[in-house]
Design a protein around this motif. Structure first.
Motif, PDB file in Angstrom:
ATOM      1  N   VAL A   1       0.817  -1.206   0.000  1.00  0.00           N
ATOM      2  CA  VAL A   1       0.000   0.000   0.000  1.00  0.00           C
ATOM      3  C   VAL A   1       0.856   1.263   0.000  1.00  0.00           C
ATOM      4  CG1 VAL A   1      -0.197   0.027   2.519  1.00  0.00           C
ATOM      5  CG2 VAL A   1      -1.965   1.120   1.116  1.00  0.00           C
ATOM      6  N   SER A   2       2.010   1.225   0.644  1.00  0.00           N
ATOM      7  CA  SER A   2       2.847   2.427   0.690  1.00  0.00           C
ATOM      8  C   SER A   2       3.326   2.820  -0.699  1.00  0.00           C
ATOM      9  CB  SER A   2       4.044   2.190   1.615  1.00  0.00           C
ATOM     10  OG  SER A   2       4.809   1.075   1.176  1.00  0.00           O
ATOM     11  N   HIS A   3       3.689   1.839  -1.512  1.00  0.00           N
ATOM     12  CA  HIS A   3       4.144   2.143  -2.868  1.00  0.00           C
ATOM     13  C   HIS A   3       2.980   2.595  -3.750  1.00  0.00           C
ATOM     14  CE1 HIS A   3       8.268   0.737  -2.323  1.00  0.00           C
ATOM     15  NE2 HIS A   3       7.782  -0.289  -1.653  1.00  0.00           N
ATOM     16  N   VAL A   4       1.804   2.026  -3.532  1.00  0.00           N
ATOM     17  CA  VAL A   4       0.635   2.451  -4.307  1.00  0.00           C
ATOM     18  C   VAL A   4       0.291   3.902  -3.999  1.00  0.00           C
ATOM     19  CG1 VAL A   4      -1.817   2.054  -4.698  1.00  0.00           C
ATOM     20  CG2 VAL A   4      -0.267   0.112  -4.489  1.00  0.00           C
ATOM     21  N   ILE A   5       0.303   4.255  -2.720  1.00  0.00           N
ATOM     22  CA  ILE A   5       0.005   5.639  -2.332  1.00  0.00           C
ATOM     23  C   ILE A   5       1.060   6.589  -2.893  1.00  0.00           C
ATOM     24  CG2 ILE A   5      -0.157   7.200  -0.356  1.00  0.00           C
ATOM     25  CD1 ILE A   5      -1.423   4.951   1.217  1.00  0.00           C
ATOM     26  N   ALA A   6       2.326   6.185  -2.824  1.00  0.00           N
ATOM     27  CA  ALA A   6       3.390   7.039  -3.360  1.00  0.00           C
ATOM     28  C   ALA A   6       3.240   7.223  -4.865  1.00  0.00           C
ATOM     29  CB  ALA A   6       4.751   6.431  -3.032  1.00  0.00           C
ATOM     30  N   ARG A   7       2.831   6.176  -5.564  1.00  0.00           N
ATOM     31  CA  ARG A   7       2.639   6.280  -7.014  1.00  0.00           C
ATOM     32  C   ARG A   7       1.492   7.228  -7.344  1.00  0.00           C
ATOM     33  NH1 ARG A   7       3.237   2.473 -11.185  1.00  0.00           N
ATOM     34  NH2 ARG A   7       2.703   3.481 -13.156  1.00  0.00           N
ATOM     35  N   ILE A   8       0.387   7.096  -6.623  1.00  0.00           N
ATOM     36  CA  ILE A   8      -0.759   7.975  -6.869  1.00  0.00           C
ATOM     37  C   ILE A   8      -0.408   9.419  -6.535  1.00  0.00           C
ATOM     38  CG2 ILE A   8      -3.122   8.484  -6.170  1.00  0.00           C
ATOM     39  CD1 ILE A   8      -3.503   5.501  -5.654  1.00  0.00           C
ATOM     40  N   ALA A   9       0.294   9.623  -5.421  1.00  0.00           N
ATOM     41  CA  ALA A   9       0.673  10.982  -5.032  1.00  0.00           C
ATOM     42  C   ALA A   9       1.614  11.609  -6.058  1.00  0.00           C
ATOM     43  CB  ALA A   9       1.324  10.961  -3.652  1.00  0.00           C
ATOM     44  N   ALA A  10       2.551  10.826  -6.576  1.00  0.00           N
ATOM     45  CA  ALA A  10       3.492  11.360  -7.570  1.00  0.00           C
ATOM     46  C   ALA A  10       2.758  11.794  -8.834  1.00  0.00           C
ATOM     47  CB  ALA A  10       4.551  10.306  -7.886  1.00  0.00           C
ATOM     48  N   GLU A  11       1.811  10.982  -9.299  1.00  0.00           N
ATOM     49  CA  GLU A  11       1.059  11.362 -10.493  1.00  0.00           C
ATOM     50  C   GLU A  11       0.180  12.578 -10.221  1.00  0.00           C
ATOM     51  OE1 GLU A  11      -0.726   8.605 -13.090  1.00  0.00           O
ATOM     52  OE2 GLU A  11       0.383   6.890 -12.335  1.00  0.00           O
ATOM     53  N   SER A  12      -0.376  12.662  -9.015  1.00  0.00           N
ATOM     54  CA  SER A  12      -1.213  13.816  -8.677  1.00  0.00           C
ATOM     55  C   SER A  12      -0.393  15.100  -8.660  1.00  0.00           C
ATOM     56  CB  SER A  12      -1.881  13.594  -7.319  1.00  0.00           C
ATOM     57  OG  SER A  12      -2.705  12.446  -7.330  1.00  0.00           O
ATOM     58  N   PHE A  13       0.798  15.054  -8.084  1.00  0.00           N
ATOM     59  CA  PHE A  13       1.657  16.243  -8.067  1.00  0.00           C
ATOM     60  C   PHE A  13       2.088  16.626  -9.479  1.00  0.00           C
ATOM     61  CE2 PHE A  13       2.745  15.029  -3.529  1.00  0.00           C
ATOM     62  CZ  PHE A  13       2.021  16.075  -2.981  1.00  0.00           C
ATOM     63  N   ARG A  14       2.309  15.631 -10.333  1.00  0.00           N
ATOM     64  CA  ARG A  14       2.688  15.939 -11.712  1.00  0.00           C
ATOM     65  C   ARG A  14       1.550  16.648 -12.438  1.00  0.00           C
ATOM     66  NH1 ARG A  14       1.610  13.639 -16.424  1.00  0.00           N
ATOM     67  NH2 ARG A  14       0.545  11.901 -15.387  1.00  0.00           N
ATOM     68  N   VAL A  15       0.328  16.171 -12.233  1.00  0.00           N
ATOM     69  CA  VAL A  15      -0.822  16.824 -12.862  1.00  0.00           C
ATOM     70  C   VAL A  15      -1.017  18.225 -12.296  1.00  0.00           C
ATOM     71  CG1 VAL A  15      -3.317  16.689 -13.201  1.00  0.00           C
ATOM     72  CG2 VAL A  15      -1.934  14.619 -13.351  1.00  0.00           C
ATOM     73  N   ALA A  16      -0.837  18.381 -10.983  1.00  0.00           N
ATOM     74  CA  ALA A  16      -1.016  19.693 -10.360  1.00  0.00           C
ATOM     75  C   ALA A  16       0.002  20.702 -10.886  1.00  0.00           C
ATOM     76  CB  ALA A  16      -0.899  19.564  -8.844  1.00  0.00           C
ATOM     77  N   ALA A  17       1.221  20.241 -11.162  1.00  0.00           N
ATOM     78  CA  ALA A  17       2.248  21.152 -11.670  1.00  0.00           C
ATOM     79  C   ALA A  17       1.930  21.651 -13.074  1.00  0.00           C
ATOM     80  CB  ALA A  17       3.603  20.455 -11.660  1.00  0.00           C
ATOM     81  N   LEU A  18       1.146  20.890 -13.834  1.00  0.00           N
ATOM     82  CA  LEU A  18       0.804  21.283 -15.201  1.00  0.00           C
ATOM     83  C   LEU A  18      -0.505  22.052 -15.286  1.00  0.00           C
ATOM     84  CD1 LEU A  18       1.740  17.985 -17.074  1.00  0.00           C
ATOM     85  CD2 LEU A  18       3.121  20.043 -16.810  1.00  0.00           C
ATOM     86  N   MET A  19      -1.201  22.189 -14.161  1.00  0.00           N
ATOM     87  CA  MET A  19      -2.478  22.888 -14.182  1.00  0.00           C
ATOM     88  C   MET A  19      -2.270  24.395 -14.324  1.00  0.00           C
ATOM     89  SD  MET A  19      -5.235  21.109 -14.027  1.00  0.00           S
ATOM     90  CE  MET A  19      -5.708  19.391 -13.803  1.00  0.00           C
TER      91      MET A  19
END
Length: 316
Positions: free
Chosen positions: A190-208
């Motif tokens: 679960v820790s790696h899944v959460i880290a993966r989701i968080a990384a993609e979310s931050f990437r999308v937020a940076a492009l907004m």
């Protein structure tokens, strides 16, 4: 209402990529990478076959039949390995990915069903599957190149380069298999899944784009509306570059009404036109992508939705 997404023009920090939606949609599929790999390995096999034929002709023209005889013996020994690889590769693919699907099903039941998309979008998963299938196809093609004639003076084909290429593909398959197992095991934690989701979310937020304060002033009254006329589904992403071109061509401002990730039904207003007559509906064709599943391409809330699912599953 997503009033901040207004087609005034591209952001000064980053221009819209014309193929960005297509690239993201292909990442959500599992057929493109294996198909491209099989087509690519067929082209490589044709080139290797020509190299082998040129090598045989060169040795025959030089009269170096001893070297050609040694190459024939090497190719005959390699044929055993190629045959073994070809017969075992499909069984290996079936067993590996069957077990992997069971592991993904367990992870989706433990965390959230949306974790399956992490498996589908994983580059290492697609690369492994693509290389496995490409290796199998290559072995079949190489087996068709072996010549039963063992006389170096009349031999027409010695698949030397093809055999070496097959061995290289086998080594690459083993390397990717180790990496694939490691990636699949990480997906079950679960820790790696959460880290993966968080990384993609931050990437999308940076492009907004940065929302304008107080909405979008100076747009003027709405002169026309465009309603969704396709099948019901979620708004996956918007082709920003296409909307910008249409807005500039007609001298209007196009404002997106729903948010990315909202569910649309036929008749739902999706675009508001400000400052002039409405463009033709044909010009806005394929500008909005509606599907059955949300994606991370432009949907920042999708990451929060997945994290909420994991939290709710942990509390239940």
């Amino acid at each position: 209402m997503s009033d901040w997404m207004v087609t005034r023009g591209p952001s000064p920090r980053r221009r819209p990529r014309a193929l960005s939606p297509l690239r993201e949609h292909l990442r959500d599929t599992f057929w493109f990478a294996p198909t491209a790999a099989m087509v690519g390995v067929f082209v490589v096999w044709l080139a290797a076959q020509e190299l082998d034929a040129a090598l045989v002709r060169s040795l025959q023209d030089d009269g170096d039949y001893d070297t050609l005889a040694e190459l024939l013996r090497f190719a005959d020994d390699a044929k055993t390995v190629v045959s073994a690889v070809g017969s075992a590769m499909m069984t290996f693919i079936g067993v590996v990915f069957s077990i992997s699907l069971v592991a993904v099903q367990m992870a989706s039941g433990q965390f959230t069903p949306r974790v399956v998309r992490l498996f589908v979008r994983s580059r290492i998963t697609k690369a492994t599957f693509a290389v496995f299938l490409a290796t199998f196809v290559l072995t079949l093609l190489v087996l068709t190149s072996y010549d039963s004639n063992a006389d170096p003076r009349t031999a027409t084909s010695v698949p030397l380069v093809q055999s070496v290429l097959t061995l290289v593909m086998v080594a690459l398959s083993l390397l990717l298999f180790v990496m694939y197992v490691n990636a699949t095991l990480r997906l079950m934690r679960v820790s790696h899944v959460i880290a993966r989701i968080a990384a993609e979310s931050f990437r999308v937020a940076a492009l907004m784009p940065v929302p304008a304060g107080g909405g979008a002033p100076g747009l003027g009254p709405v002169t026309a509306w465009f309603a969704h006329d396709g099948q019901a589904g979620v708004l996956r992403d918007v082709h920003v570059a296409r909307l910008v071109r249409v807005a500039r061509k007609h001298g209007v401002v196009l404002r997106l009404v729903p948010r990315i990730g909202d569910f649309l039904v036929p008749g739902t207003p999706v675009l508001a036109v400000h400052g002039g007559p409405a463009p033709s509906r044909r010009a806005l064709r394929y500008a909005l992508s509606v599907g059955v599943e949300r994606t991370f391409h432009q949907d920042l809330a999708f990451g929060l939705r997945q994290l909420s699912d994991i939290g709710l599953r942990a509390l239940s």
